[in-house]
Design a protein around this motif. Structure first.
Motif, mmCIF file in Angstrom:
data_model
loop_
_atom_site.group_PDB
_atom_site.id
_atom_site.type_symbol
_atom_site.label_atom_id
_atom_site.label_comp_id
_atom_site.label_asym_id
_atom_site.label_seq_id
_atom_site.Cartn_x
_atom_site.Cartn_y
_atom_site.Cartn_z
ATOM 1 N N VAL A 1 0.832 -1.204 0.000
ATOM 2 C CA VAL A 1 0.000 0.000 0.000
ATOM 3 C C VAL A 1 0.865 1.251 0.000
ATOM 4 C CG1 VAL A 1 -1.682 1.332 1.335
ATOM 5 C CG2 VAL A 1 -1.974 -1.140 1.073
ATOM 6 N N ALA A 2 1.935 1.242 0.798
ATOM 7 C CA ALA A 2 2.838 2.391 0.843
ATOM 8 C C ALA A 2 3.527 2.607 -0.501
ATOM 9 C CB ALA A 2 3.875 2.191 1.948
ATOM 10 N N ILE A 3 3.915 1.521 -1.150
ATOM 11 C CA ILE A 3 4.559 1.637 -2.467
ATOM 12 C C ILE A 3 3.609 2.270 -3.473
ATOM 13 C CG2 ILE A 3 5.485 0.323 -4.402
ATOM 14 C CD1 ILE A 3 6.473 -1.732 -2.305
ATOM 15 N N LEU A 4 2.379 1.777 -3.518
ATOM 16 C CA LEU A 4 1.395 2.329 -4.457
ATOM 17 C C LEU A 4 1.088 3.790 -4.135
ATOM 18 C CD1 LEU A 4 -1.068 -0.700 -4.714
ATOM 19 C CD2 LEU A 4 0.682 -0.009 -6.352
ATOM 20 N N ALA A 5 1.029 4.112 -2.846
ATOM 21 C CA ALA A 5 0.750 5.496 -2.459
ATOM 22 C C ALA A 5 1.892 6.423 -2.872
ATOM 23 C CB ALA A 5 0.525 5.577 -0.945
ATOM 24 N N SER A 6 3.140 5.955 -2.723
ATOM 25 C CA SER A 6 4.280 6.794 -3.100
ATOM 26 C C SER A 6 4.311 7.032 -4.606
ATOM 27 C CB SER A 6 5.586 6.136 -2.644
ATOM 28 O OG SER A 6 5.830 4.943 -3.357
ATOM 29 N N VAL A 7 3.972 6.009 -5.378
ATOM 30 C CA VAL A 7 3.915 6.173 -6.835
ATOM 31 C C VAL A 7 2.791 7.130 -7.218
ATOM 32 C CG1 VAL A 7 3.467 4.975 -9.008
ATOM 33 C CG2 VAL A 7 4.959 3.933 -7.295
ATOM 34 N N LEU A 8 1.650 7.032 -6.519
ATOM 35 C CA LEU A 8 0.537 7.936 -6.790
ATOM 36 C C LEU A 8 0.928 9.381 -6.509
ATOM 37 C CD1 LEU A 8 -2.437 8.369 -7.522
ATOM 38 C CD2 LEU A 8 -2.998 7.964 -5.102
ATOM 39 N N VAL A 9 1.701 9.609 -5.450
ATOM 40 C CA VAL A 9 2.160 10.967 -5.126
ATOM 41 C C VAL A 9 3.004 11.529 -6.262
ATOM 42 C CG1 VAL A 9 3.678 12.288 -3.611
ATOM 43 C CG2 VAL A 9 2.014 10.708 -2.632
ATOM 44 N N PHE B 1 5.990 17.139 -1.497
ATOM 45 C CA PHE B 1 7.411 17.083 -1.165
ATOM 46 C C PHE B 1 7.644 16.313 0.132
ATOM 47 C CE2 PHE B 1 10.984 18.871 1.223
ATOM 48 C CZ PHE B 1 12.020 18.683 0.332
ATOM 49 N N TRP B 2 6.883 16.655 1.168
ATOM 50 C CA TRP B 2 7.084 15.996 2.455
ATOM 51 C C TRP B 2 6.576 14.552 2.442
ATOM 52 C CZ3 TRP B 2 10.567 17.766 5.387
ATOM 53 C CH2 TRP B 2 10.828 19.149 5.461
ATOM 54 N N LEU B 3 5.518 14.287 1.691
ATOM 55 C CA LEU B 3 5.053 12.907 1.578
ATOM 56 C C LEU B 3 6.111 12.032 0.914
ATOM 57 C CD1 LEU B 3 1.300 13.281 0.527
ATOM 58 C CD2 LEU B 3 2.187 12.342 2.670
ATOM 59 N N GLU B 4 6.719 12.539 -0.154
ATOM 60 C CA GLU B 4 7.740 11.770 -0.853
ATOM 61 C C GLU B 4 8.933 11.495 0.047
ATOM 62 O OE1 GLU B 4 10.099 9.638 -3.123
ATOM 63 O OE2 GLU B 4 7.955 10.003 -3.375
ATOM 64 N N TRP B 5 9.355 12.498 0.809
ATOM 65 C CA TRP B 5 10.469 12.283 1.724
ATOM 66 C C TRP B 5 10.087 11.329 2.851
ATOM 67 C CZ3 TRP B 5 15.402 12.516 1.411
ATOM 68 C CH2 TRP B 5 16.016 13.382 0.504
ATOM 69 N N GLY B 6 8.833 11.390 3.277
ATOM 70 C CA GLY B 6 8.382 10.454 4.305
ATOM 71 C C GLY B 6 8.436 9.013 3.813
ATOM 72 N N PHE B 7 7.931 8.795 2.581
ATOM 73 C CA PHE B 7 7.997 7.448 2.007
ATOM 74 C C PHE B 7 9.447 7.002 1.825
ATOM 75 C CE2 PHE B 7 3.647 8.437 0.219
ATOM 76 C CZ PHE B 7 2.995 7.483 0.975
ATOM 77 N N THR B 8 10.297 7.888 1.354
ATOM 78 C CA THR B 8 11.690 7.523 1.109
ATOM 79 C C THR B 8 12.395 7.139 2.400
ATOM 80 O OG1 THR B 8 11.815 8.983 -0.818
ATOM 81 C CG2 THR B 8 13.898 8.339 0.206
ATOM 82 N N ILE B 9 12.192 7.908 3.463
ATOM 83 C CA ILE B 9 12.817 7.582 4.743
ATOM 84 C C ILE B 9 12.285 6.251 5.277
ATOM 85 C CG2 ILE B 9 13.025 8.306 7.146
ATOM 86 C CD1 ILE B 9 13.037 11.202 6.145
#
Length: 303
Positions: free
Chosen positions: A37-45, A63-71
């Motif tokens: 779910v997190a992977i799909l959400a990050s791609v959607l962002v 921006f902050w969502l992408e950094w949150g997923f990356t961390i």
């Protein structure tokens, strides 16, 4: 050679390993589902961020969502390496490389602006869903298709080379016939037109204006319709051959000689003869089975 990942030791590392790499417990399966779910959400962002109007209104949030997923993915990869006996070996595997590549674009964006759009590669990580949902048999089917593609690669390459020669010849002729004003300013440009015409795409950005050039266009389009199915047919034949080799046995029936039985078949489809030459027909009487074992090595006591 493929090696299954193993935990680095007992205790916490083993517990982390069971949660991350296994899916036979509710906690492990929940972790895998949350990860997907997190992977799909990050791609959607990333997709939404590419829309200019949304980026103008929600750019900071993206921006902050992408950094949150990356961390989060970076910590997850660190946990994977922490609990493994051979972490470097995992990084060299397919999933290990995908996990690493999935987090690199955002970190590289600190040095190369725009690199974060490469996080679309994270979609490859959703392949773990096959393990989560017990769909590993589909992986075998995928290997069958890849094997068929490899076996037909020589025929497909020869076909593509032949097509390229035809395209080059037609392109050279049209380049000589058509004026530069029609868009045929070079042979490579004419080759582009020929490929577009042969594949019946027809963008229309370059069009012959002379009667002879238009006649050649008709020939190229007809040839395209005639040969476009050739590589598909070659690949399909290899797939069918692979399926038959995997599903059917070439051993002939001792009764009638028929040699197209399924691997798990016990009796002949045509005459009903018992096919297993290493054991007697269970439908025989005990005396007949004893006689069969005596004839084939005297193993009646082990039957």
């Amino acid at each position: 050679m493929n090696h299954l990942p193993r935990p680095a030791g007992e205790g916490l590392r083993t517990r982390v390993f069971q949660i991350i790499f296994e899916s036979d417990t509710p906690l492990a399966k929940g972790f895998d589902i949350a990860l997907i779910v997190a992977i799909l959400a990050s791609v959607l962002v990333v997709m939404l961020e590419s829309i200019e109007s949304l980026r103008a209104d929600y750019g900071t949030l993206f921006f902050w969502l992408e950094w949150g997923f990356t961390i989060a993915f970076t910590l997850e990869l660190a946990a994977r390496l922490y609990c493994l006996e051979r972490p470097l070996q995992y990084l060299k595997s397919f999933y290990g490389m995908v996990d690493l590549i999935a987090i690199l674009p955002t970190w590289l964006a600190l040095l190369l602006p725009g690199a974060q759009t490469l996080v679309m590669v994270r979609l490859l990580r959703t392949l773990r869903i096959f393990r989560v949902l017990r769909l590993m048999e589909f992986v075998g089917e995928g290997r069958l298709l890849i094997g068929a593609l490899k076996r037909s690669s020589h025929q497909i390459f020869l076909f593509l080379f032949t097509v390229f020669m035809l395209v080059s010849i037609f392109a050279s002729i049209v380049y000589l016939i058509e004026p530069a004003e029609a868009g045929f300013t070079s042979i490579p440009t004419a080759i582009y037109w020929a490929i577009v015409t042969l594949t019946t795409v027809g963008f229309g950005d370059i069009v012959p204006v002379t009667p002879l050039g238009q006649a050649i266009s008709v020939m190229v389009m007809l040839i395209g319709y005639s040969i476009i199915a050739v590589p598909t047919g070659v690949f399909s034949a290899e797939v069918i051959r692979s399926i038959r080799a995997d599903r059917y046995s070439d051993e002939a029936c001792p009764g009638c000689g028929h040699d197209r039985h399924e691997q798990r078949a016990k009796y002949c489809l045509l005459c009903g003869t018992w096919l297993d030459e290493d054991s007697p027909d269970p439908q025989l009487s005990e005396e007949e089975q004893e006689a069969w074992w005596e004839e084939h090595g005297g193993k009646g006591n082990d039957a």
